[in-house]
Design a protein around this motif. Sequence first.
Motif, mmCIF file in Angstrom:
data_model
loop_
_atom_site.group_PDB
_atom_site.id
_atom_site.type_symbol
_atom_site.label_atom_id
_atom_site.label_comp_id
_atom_site.label_asym_id
_atom_site.label_seq_id
_atom_site.Cartn_x
_atom_site.Cartn_y
_atom_site.Cartn_z
ATOM 1 N N LYS A 1 0.707 8.254 -6.390
ATOM 2 C CA LYS A 1 -0.363 6.921 -5.823
ATOM 3 C C LYS A 1 0.399 6.053 -4.975
ATOM 4 C CE LYS A 1 -3.321 6.939 -9.955
ATOM 5 N NZ LYS A 1 -3.848 6.133 -11.072
ATOM 6 N N ALA B 1 -2.883 11.601 -3.459
ATOM 7 C CA ALA B 1 -2.118 11.429 -4.565
ATOM 8 C C ALA B 1 -2.140 12.894 -5.157
ATOM 9 C CB ALA B 1 -2.390 10.471 -5.369
ATOM 10 N N GLU C 1 -6.964 7.923 -0.908
ATOM 11 C CA GLU C 1 -5.688 7.735 -1.610
ATOM 12 C C GLU C 1 -5.717 8.782 -2.779
ATOM 13 O OE1 GLU C 1 -3.533 4.241 -4.252
ATOM 14 O OE2 GLU C 1 -4.455 3.705 -2.068
#
Length: 102
Positions: free
Chosen positions: A92, A65, A61
């Motif tokens: 995010k 991002a 993640e």
Amino acid sequence: MKAIYVSLLAAAGLLINGAAQADEALAKAKNCMTCHQIATKVVGPAYKDVAKKYAGDKAAEGKLAEKIQKGGSGAWGTVPMPPNNVTPDEAKKLAHWVLSLK
């Protein structure tokens, strides 16, 4: 009691589905869907392929991002992804949404 439990599960499902739709709307608003689609490769990989590639990677993640914000190349071929005009929070949310598309 069973009816209450079923109702709570249904409400939770609506909340999750609503959040997913909001994140897809964010991807559309930020023009991500010009180069990516959920299930089909366009210029960049399909989001489901990204989710599959990074499944099980606990750092995915954050990596995604950062790539959404700064752009990058090489992970999916030679076509670079340009930096995107998103806030860290939006990046995010988008990364989380993409990784949820299994």
